[in-house]
Design an enzyme around this catalytic site. Structure first.
Site, PDB file in Angstrom:
ATOM      1  N   ASP A   1       0.827  -1.214   0.000  1.00 52.97           N
ATOM      2  CA  ASP A   1       0.000   0.000   0.000  1.00 52.97           C
ATOM      3  C   ASP A   1       0.859   1.261   0.000  1.00 52.97           C
ATOM      4  O   ASP A   1       0.407   2.327  -0.414  1.00 52.97           O
ATOM      5  CB  ASP A   1      -0.890   0.041   1.253  1.00 52.97           C
ATOM      6  CG  ASP A   1      -1.764  -1.185   1.370  1.00 52.97           C
ATOM      7  OD1 ASP A   1      -1.828  -1.961   0.402  1.00 52.97           O
ATOM      8  OD2 ASP A   1      -2.379  -1.372   2.440  1.00 52.97           O
TER       9      ASP A   1
ATOM     10  N   ASP B   1      -3.272   4.835  -2.770  1.00 50.06           N
ATOM     11  CA  ASP B   1      -2.388   3.851  -2.146  1.00 50.06           C
ATOM     12  C   ASP B   1      -1.671   3.150  -3.299  1.00 50.06           C
ATOM     13  O   ASP B   1      -2.247   2.995  -4.393  1.00 50.06           O
ATOM     14  CB  ASP B   1      -3.189   2.805  -1.372  1.00 50.06           C
ATOM     15  CG  ASP B   1      -3.664   3.286  -0.007  1.00 50.06           C
ATOM     16  OD1 ASP B   1      -3.483   4.474   0.309  1.00 50.06           O
ATOM     17  OD2 ASP B   1      -4.229   2.462   0.732  1.00 50.06           O
TER      18      ASP B   1
ATOM     19  N   ASP C   1      -5.940  -4.983  -6.242  1.00 52.35           N
ATOM     20  CA  ASP C   1      -5.330  -6.307  -6.351  1.00 52.35           C
ATOM     21  C   ASP C   1      -6.172  -7.464  -5.838  1.00 52.35           C
ATOM     22  O   ASP C   1      -5.705  -8.608  -5.818  1.00 52.35           O
ATOM     23  CB  ASP C   1      -3.922  -6.310  -5.730  1.00 52.35           C
ATOM     24  CG  ASP C   1      -3.905  -5.818  -4.295  1.00 52.35           C
ATOM     25  OD1 ASP C   1      -4.953  -5.375  -3.792  1.00 52.35           O
ATOM     26  OD2 ASP C   1      -2.826  -5.868  -3.676  1.00 52.35           O
TER      27      ASP C   1
HETATM   28  N1  ABU Z   1      -5.571  -4.961  -1.191  1.00 46.24           N
HETATM   29  C1  ABU Z   1      -6.678  -5.320  -0.434  1.00 46.24           C
HETATM   30  C2  ABU Z   1      -7.943  -5.629  -1.174  1.00 46.24           C
HETATM   31  C3  ABU Z   1      -9.052  -5.616  -0.272  1.00 46.24           C
HETATM   32  C4  ABU Z   1     -10.327  -6.254  -0.737  1.00 46.24           C
HETATM   33  O1  ABU Z   1     -10.655  -6.156  -1.909  1.00 46.24           O
HETATM   34  O2  ABU Z   1     -11.017  -6.839   0.073  1.00 46.24           O
END
Ligand code: ABU
Length: 360
Positions: free
Chosen positions: A114, A192, A243
């Site tokens: 992040d 982020d 992601d």
């Molecule tokens: N990088 C975290 C993704 C969080 C989510 O989609 O639940």
């Protein structure tokens, strides 16, 4: 473009991985309540949890279980020949203030993905929209200084003010049948690093409650004409990061979250990429998830174009990966996922053996 002997060098998610930073569990604190909290936390019942417990350390047994997972992950990476680096632990329970806000605590150094955006030989410290994460870059300063001394480029995006003007007042997250909206205004650039995913000369970004359009413009202008920054249209009631939503895994293979991606960008279709639809997560509903959704199943780490580290228990995805020609390596990670994020969140790749190219 040749990138021989660069200490920092990543252009995509799949070139052979040589060095990676993996987050640490030590010092992790329950995120304190702040404007972004209700915009990213999916479950209403957790809001009271954050109001009451934010800023306290996570219970020791949860930290111990998360540490066991991350230790196993580090062991797998090292056994596969990857150099693993770790951030510094800093004082997360100190309150701090700026001229624009005060916050009870920081949250730790669990998720390097992040904080640092690595593009080519460049480290970009992200302009994060979280007040509690304002100083999280401190955990990586020692590493950044070392990479800088060895030749990496190192910049920080404009430090955000995070005053009231950065957030829509009285924001209510959208319902499933409403158009997506996020809590951020366009007052200043915010994103982020995990709102961004690289695919060579094309970089994909989605707006979220940590990423606004001004942040996307900043990134495009900063990267210049060598790169094209594409905004991906997503739908999520509590959007945070790309992601667990949209993930170019290997040349010609794009993994998508079927609940959040309704329109795959034309560039993939025109270039004949396979669109791989992520199967339903296997994580049981009873498993506590304090910060993210169960779609962390797709938050994997590619070791190269074939080998993929995936959370143990995600049998639907593991089978799909085999059918799609990948070689999954399973790692226990549910306990880390409870308090933080997935395997991809817990890392940031520093060096992959490869060159900048176009895949379209
Ligand atoms: N990088 C975290 C993704 C969080 C989510 O989609 O639940």
């Amino acid at each position: 473009m040749k990138n021989k002997n660069q200490i920092v060098n990543t252009h995509n998610e799949w070139d052979p991985l040589e060095e990676i930073v993996v987050g640490v569990v030590e010092g992790a604190t329950i995120p304190p309540w702040e404007p972004v909290t209700p915009a990213v936390v999916h479950h209403e019942h957790l809001l009271d949890f954050y109001r009451q417990n934010g800023g306290q350390p996570w219970p020791q047994e949860m930290l111990d279980a998360a540490k066991k997972d991350i230790d196993e992950f580090v062991h797998i990476l090292e056994a596969e020949g990857v150099t693993v680096r770790r951030p510094s632990i800093y004082d997360t329970d100190k309150s701090f203030s700026t001229p624009d806000f005060e916050i009870h605590s920081s949250v730790g150094a669990l998720m390097p993905r992040d904080v640092l955006l690595i593009i080519g030989d460049q480290i970009i410290e992200a302009p994060m929209g979280w007040r509690s994460r304002f100083h999280e870059n401190h955990a990586y300063k020692k590493l950044c200084k070392e990479y800088f001394d060895k030749g990496a480029r190192w910049v920080s995006a404009p430090r955000p003010q995070l005053s009231e003007e950065s957030y829509k007042q009285n924001f209510v997250p959208p319902e499933e049948d409403e158009p997506m909206r996020t809590i951020l205004t366009e007052y200043e650039p915010l994103f982020d690093a995990a709102d961004v995913i690289k695919c060579g000369k094309d970089v994909f970004v989605a707006q979220s409650s940590c990423c606004n359009r001004t942040g996307i413009y900043w990134l495009q202008r900063h990267l210049g004409d060598t790169y094209t920054v594409h905004e991906v249209e997503v739908f999520d009631t509590h959007p945070m990061h790309i992601d667990a939503t949209f993930y170019p895994l290997a040349p010609g293979k794009l993994l998508i979250n079927p609940e959040r991606i309704k329109n795959v960008p034309d560039i993939f279709k025109k270039s004949g990429w396979d669109i791989l639809v992520c199967p339903e997560p296997n994580m049981p509903d009873s498993h506590p998830m304090y910060t993210c959704s169960k779609w962390l199943n797709m938050n994997v780490v590619m070791l190269d174009e074939e080998r993929v580290i995936v959370s143990k228990g995600e049998d639907n995805l593991i089978k799909a990966f085999k059918d799609w020609g990948f070689k999954p390596i399973e790692c226990n990670f549910y306990n880390f996922e409870s308090i933080a994020g997935g395997l991809h969140c817990a890392t940031v790749d520093i060096r992959r053996r490869g060159e900048l190219k176009s895949y379209f």
